[in-house]
Design an enzyme around this catalytic site. Structure first.
Site, mmCIF file in Angstrom:
data_model
loop_
_atom_site.group_PDB
_atom_site.id
_atom_site.type_symbol
_atom_site.label_atom_id
_atom_site.label_comp_id
_atom_site.label_asym_id
_atom_site.label_seq_id
_atom_site.Cartn_x
_atom_site.Cartn_y
_atom_site.Cartn_z
ATOM 1 N N ASP A 1 0.849 -1.177 0.000
ATOM 2 C CA ASP A 1 0.000 0.000 0.000
ATOM 3 C C ASP A 1 0.897 1.244 0.000
ATOM 4 O O ASP A 1 2.083 1.168 0.340
ATOM 5 C CB ASP A 1 -0.866 -0.046 1.263
ATOM 6 N N GLU B 1 -2.065 10.645 3.914
ATOM 7 C CA GLU B 1 -3.140 10.229 3.026
ATOM 8 C C GLU B 1 -3.247 11.303 1.948
ATOM 9 O O GLU B 1 -3.640 12.442 2.222
ATOM 10 C CB GLU B 1 -4.466 10.100 3.782
ATOM 11 N N ARG C 1 -15.359 11.255 -2.014
ATOM 12 C CA ARG C 1 -14.262 12.183 -1.758
ATOM 13 C C ARG C 1 -13.762 12.833 -3.042
ATOM 14 O O ARG C 1 -13.494 14.035 -3.083
ATOM 15 C CB ARG C 1 -13.124 11.451 -1.044
ATOM 16 N N LYS D 1 -6.092 -5.214 -4.916
ATOM 17 C CA LYS D 1 -4.806 -5.373 -4.239
ATOM 18 C C LYS D 1 -4.453 -6.852 -4.067
ATOM 19 O O LYS D 1 -3.317 -7.270 -4.329
ATOM 20 C CB LYS D 1 -4.845 -4.665 -2.885
ATOM 21 N N ASP E 1 -2.032 -0.676 5.933
ATOM 22 C CA ASP E 1 -2.477 -0.156 7.226
ATOM 23 C C ASP E 1 -3.989 -0.092 7.382
ATOM 24 O O ASP E 1 -4.487 0.061 8.497
ATOM 25 C CB ASP E 1 -1.917 1.254 7.438
ATOM 26 N N GLY F 1 -5.087 2.452 -3.302
ATOM 27 C CA GLY F 1 -6.431 2.954 -3.524
ATOM 28 C C GLY F 1 -6.427 4.443 -3.785
ATOM 29 O O GLY F 1 -7.478 5.042 -4.000
ATOM 30 N N ASP G 1 -0.460 5.056 0.888
ATOM 31 C CA ASP G 1 -0.814 6.078 1.868
ATOM 32 C C ASP G 1 -0.743 5.544 3.291
ATOM 33 O O ASP G 1 -1.297 4.470 3.599
ATOM 34 C CB ASP G 1 -2.222 6.607 1.591
ATOM 35 N N ASN H 1 -8.909 -1.741 3.562
ATOM 36 C CA ASN H 1 -8.835 -2.153 2.160
ATOM 37 C C ASN H 1 -7.550 -2.920 1.840
ATOM 38 O O ASN H 1 -7.389 -3.430 0.731
ATOM 39 C CB ASN H 1 -8.974 -0.942 1.231
#
Length: 292
Positions: free
Chosen positions: A83, A92, A128, A217, A239, A173, A85, A242
């Site tokens: 991942d 993020e 978002r 992922k 973390d 993501g 972020d 997702n």
């Protein structure tokens, strides 16, 4: 037999073992502890003891800075999928980008709930991104320069794994606008992520193409393992909620300073310390680390 490698202060670890709680004694758990290095230890958990009890022992009794549980030994992985972020970088990206639109608190709240697993990831992402409609595309490069920084140890982790012929993939993501730059900085060989749609130099509030989500992922990890050949070992770090399918699919699935659901899903955890803890737990000597 399960083996847990731990990074923990030796004196504190000894004290905690001497003051075992009654529930552990009553469970009849059988284990032994060996010191590998100054603050690196191995806990051998007998086959007769309940394997589900071991994570509780780590959490409630030993509380190491970092740990990795394995039933297949500790070897150099062939594939590393991570991942971005709050894992490879300390931020993020969408939250920081939102600050340039003056709506960071609103978007950060949605991000936090999505990472905790309280919201559907795809729906939360679309919401978002929609809030960013009309923001100048130039804000992305400004955000990258002013806000986005690698997580401590990230460069060394990636560079060392690549030096050991491990394939490195960044799957996020988040967005290619950020991830492509981060991947180049850190040395990842492949990037998978989402694409922000831009028209006339401004964000439209939409995504171009399919969404990179939790299933994506995990799929990328399995795809890379298959390409590496039979018996290939995999490492994943993440973390948020997702990241759970990817973490669970990996041979060594690490939760880095993670949300509770992701942490519970992982067999590797880094709660304190930086990402070089992963190298230590895999048994890669520090003299073989590459600064990156």
């Amino acid at each position: 037999m399960l083996i847990a490698r731990l990074i923990a202060d030796s004196a504190q670890l000894e004290t905690r073992l001497l003051t075992q709680p009654d529930w552990l004694i009553d469970a009849g758990a059988a284990f032994s502890l060996a010191q590998l290095d100054e603050d690196v230890h191995e806990l051998h958990w007998s086959v007769e003891s309940d394997p589900a009890l071991l994570p509780r022992v780590l959490d409630e009794v030993l509380t190491p800075d970092a740990s990795l549980i394995s039933d297949c030994g500790f070897e150099m992985p062939d594939v590393f999928v991570s991942d971005m972020d709050s894992t490879m970088i300390g931020q993020e990206c969408i939250d920081e980008l939102a600050d340039y639109a003056g709506i960071k608190p609103q978007i950060a709240e949605i991000t936090e709930r999505a990472m905790q697993g309280e919201l559907d990831f795809a729906d939360a992402l679309r919401e978002r991104v929609g809030l960013l409609a009309g923001l100048n595309e130039s804000a992305i490069s400004t955000c990258l320069a002013e806000r986005i920084t690698p997580t401590p140890g990230a460069k060394t982790l990636v560079a060392t794994l690549r030096d050991q012929d491990c394939r490195t993939v960044l799957v996020t993501g988040g967005f290619h606008h950020f991830a492509d730059v981060v991947a180049e900085q850190l040395g990842f060989e492949r990037v998978v992520g989402n694409v922000l749609e831009v028209e006339g130099g401004k964000l439209t509030g939409r995504l171009a193409g399919s969404i990179t989500d939790a299933d994506t992922k995990a799929h990328v990890l399995r795809e890379e393992v298959a390409a590496a050949g039979e018996g290939a070992l995999s490492l994943a770090t993440g973390d948020g909620a997702n990241d759970i399918p990817m973490i669970e699919a990996a041979t060594y699935g690490f939760a880095y300073r993670a949300k509770p659901k992701a942490r519970d899903a992982a067999n590797g955890r880094v709660d304190r310390g930086d990402l070089t803890s992963v190298l230590t737990l895999l048994g890669i000597p520090q003299e073989e680390w590459v600064a990156g």
